[in-house]
Design an enzyme around this catalytic site. Structure first.
Site, PDB file in Angstrom:
ATOM      1  N   MET A  16      28.365  34.075  51.254  1.00  0.00           N
ATOM      2  CA  MET A  16      29.761  33.907  50.817  1.00  0.00           C
ATOM      3  C   MET A  16      30.628  33.571  52.018  1.00  0.00           C
ATOM      4  O   MET A  16      30.779  34.375  52.936  1.00  0.00           O
ATOM      5  CB  MET A  16      30.263  35.192  50.132  1.00  0.00           C
ATOM      6  N   CYS A  98      27.545  24.396  46.106  1.00  0.00           N
ATOM      7  CA  CYS A  98      28.987  24.488  46.355  1.00  0.00           C
ATOM      8  C   CYS A  98      29.696  23.259  45.792  1.00  0.00           C
ATOM      9  O   CYS A  98      29.334  22.129  46.116  1.00  0.00           O
ATOM     10  CB  CYS A  98      29.260  24.630  47.848  1.00  0.00           C
TER      11      CYS A  98
HETATM   12  C1  LIG Z   1      34.197  33.919  48.537  1.00  0.00           C
HETATM   13  C2  LIG Z   1      32.920  33.221  48.136  1.00  0.00           C
HETATM   14  C3  LIG Z   1      32.300  32.367  49.039  1.00  0.00           C
HETATM   15  C4  LIG Z   1      31.104  31.730  48.704  1.00  0.00           C
HETATM   16  N1  LIG Z   1      30.474  30.963  49.648  1.00  0.00           N
HETATM   17  C5  LIG Z   1      29.240  30.466  49.374  1.00  0.00           C
HETATM   18  C6  LIG Z   1      28.463  29.825  50.374  1.00  0.00           C
HETATM   19  O1  LIG Z   1      28.852  29.700  51.543  1.00  0.00           O
HETATM   20  N2  LIG Z   1      27.237  29.339  50.006  1.00  0.00           N
HETATM   21  C7  LIG Z   1      26.750  29.476  48.732  1.00  0.00           C
HETATM   22  O2  LIG Z   1      25.633  29.033  48.439  1.00  0.00           O
HETATM   23  N3  LIG Z   1      27.466  30.087  47.784  1.00  0.00           N
HETATM   24  C8  LIG Z   1      28.662  30.610  48.073  1.00  0.00           C
HETATM   25  N4  LIG Z   1      29.334  31.311  47.114  1.00  0.00           N
HETATM   26  C9  LIG Z   1      28.702  31.539  45.806  1.00  0.00           C
HETATM   27  C10 LIG Z   1      27.879  32.828  45.846  1.00  0.00           C
HETATM   28  O3  LIG Z   1      26.815  32.723  46.769  1.00  0.00           O
HETATM   29  C11 LIG Z   1      27.295  33.158  44.453  1.00  0.00           C
HETATM   30  O4  LIG Z   1      26.449  32.115  44.073  1.00  0.00           O
HETATM   31  C12 LIG Z   1      28.397  33.322  43.418  1.00  0.00           C
HETATM   32  O5  LIG Z   1      29.453  34.131  43.895  1.00  0.00           O
HETATM   33  C13 LIG Z   1      27.835  33.929  42.128  1.00  0.00           C
HETATM   34  O6  LIG Z   1      27.296  35.208  42.368  1.00  0.00           O
HETATM   35  P1  LIG Z   1      28.126  36.554  41.994  1.00  0.00           P
HETATM   36  O7  LIG Z   1      28.592  36.381  40.577  1.00  0.00           O
HETATM   37  O8  LIG Z   1      27.119  37.658  42.151  1.00  0.00           O
HETATM   38  O9  LIG Z   1      29.268  36.631  42.941  1.00  0.00           O
HETATM   39  C14 LIG Z   1      30.529  31.933  47.428  1.00  0.00           C
HETATM   40  C15 LIG Z   1      31.180  32.770  46.518  1.00  0.00           C
HETATM   41  C16 LIG Z   1      32.353  33.426  46.865  1.00  0.00           C
HETATM   42  C17 LIG Z   1      32.999  34.369  45.874  1.00  0.00           C
END
Ligand SMILES: Cc1cc2nc3c(=O)[nH]c(=O)nc-3n(C[C@H](O)[C@H](O)[C@H](O)COP(=O)(O)O)c2cc1C
Length: 334
Positions: A16, A98
């Protein structure tokens, strides 16, 4: 020995941006020895030409650790894969999920789902450049495309190119019309698509991601997939990791919040001497008391004090004392 078999990806913390930096990862590791950790996405050009120490260095305590990279130039990606291996990372992961405009403009992230052949070439080039596992994190579709056949074909191409582990964020990416934040909530979750990919490709390691917040949900997904990746619910409630350690990994001895805080304080002391600002570490601890008595006071105290532009270690110590007192109060109240 095949090092690719050693990594335990049963539970991982999602990469993230602006969240899972090295300080956050150190903090998370204090609560869980068993989860796999990922860096924030690093663009190939930054990894190659940027201040490598600043961008890629980590504390050995954070391991096992994967470097997540964003890019679509196979030569650059190969170079970063080699850098990751040389720096001791356990895995290199390519970001194919992304949807942000900036990322699309640079031709990496989710827009690469449109170009399976290019992605396969990139993966092949990375696999040939290093011995650590090359993995991919992708969405289940993009824009109007949310079809099993498309995703399965995409995964098969990547698998033939040498990737054997796939992290699937179980919602499609909308490349136009939605902000990155909306892209994390609006496209509906489709866990079945991920389960079907695992069923169709039993030899591949399939990790499910998206919207997972509870132990019961984790256990349910583990019936169908090899692992679960969790992002926001761990960032917002980092002590959830202790519950994961207890209930998923069966770890008996786990730290209290107070012990976590005390260890973080030792880290803080060392880091501040090296020039790290207190808030760069403490901002990740906002959720440490999530759901506990006094958590609001803790959050308010942090937001009032930690964001100040100073690196006064005594102030940090003072804040930690408050955390520890909160902990004691919680123990008395519970
Ligand atoms: C603040 C934020 C930053 C993120 N940055 C990335 C990242 O750098 N690379 C990536 O693959 N996914 C990124 N994501 C997506 C997360 O890795 C993940 O796939 C997404 O939040 C869904 O999972 P969750 O519902 O458990 O949060 C980001 C998500 C958030 C909320």
């Amino acid at each position: 020995m095949d090092i690719k078999k050693k990594i335990n990806r049963r539970i991982s913390v999602a990469p993230m941006m602006d969240c899972t930096d090295r300080h956050d990862r150190f903090f998370l590791r204090l609560m869980s020895k068993n989860v796999m950790l990922y860096t924030e996405m690093v663009a190939t050009k930054s990894a190659i030409h940027g201040d490598r120490k600043k961008i890629l260095s980590y504390n050995p305590e954070e391991k096992p650790l994967a470097l997540q990279v964003g890019g679509s130039d196979k030569i650059e990606l190969a170079e970063v894969a080699k850098i990751a291996e040389d720096m001791g990372y356990d895995e290199i992961n390519i970001n194919l999920g992304c949807p942000s405009k900036k990322v699309q403009k640079n031709k990496f992230g989710a827009c690469l789902m449109k170009e399976p052949d290019l992605v396969a070439e990139c993966i092949n080039s990375m696999v040939n450049a290093c011995k650590i596992p090359v993995t991919a994190k992708t969405r289940i579709g993009f824009d109007k495309t949310e079809e099993f056949e498309y995703l399965n074909n995409f995964i098969n191409k990547m698998s033939k190119a040498g990737a054997k582990t796939f992290i699937l964020h179980a919602r499609k990416a909308m490349l136009t019309g939605l902000s990155p934040k909306q892209n994390l909530n609006i496209p509906r979750l489709n866990y079945k698509m991920v389960y079907d990919i695992k069923k169709e490709n039993p030899k591949l390691e399939v990790i499910i991601n998206g919207g997972i917040t509870k132990i019961s949900e984790i256990n349910n997904h583990l019936e169908f997939c090899d692992g679960v990746m969790i992002g926001r619910s761990i960032y917002q409630n980092p002590y959830f990791l202790v519950e994961i350690e207890k209930k998923i990994f069966g770890t008996q001895q786990n730290p209290t919040r107070e012990e976590v805080a005390a260890k973080l304080l030792e880290y803080l002391e060392k880091e501040v001497k090296l020039g790290t600002k207190v808030n760069h570490i403490m901002r990740h601890t906002v959720g440490l008391y999530h759901g506990q008595v006094g958590s609001k006071d803790w959050k308010r105290y942090l937001s009032d004090n930690m964001m100040a532009r100073d690196s006064d270690f005594q102030k940090a110590k003072h804040i930690m004392t408050i955390v520890q007192n909160n902990e004691k109060a919680n123990q008395i109240n519970s």
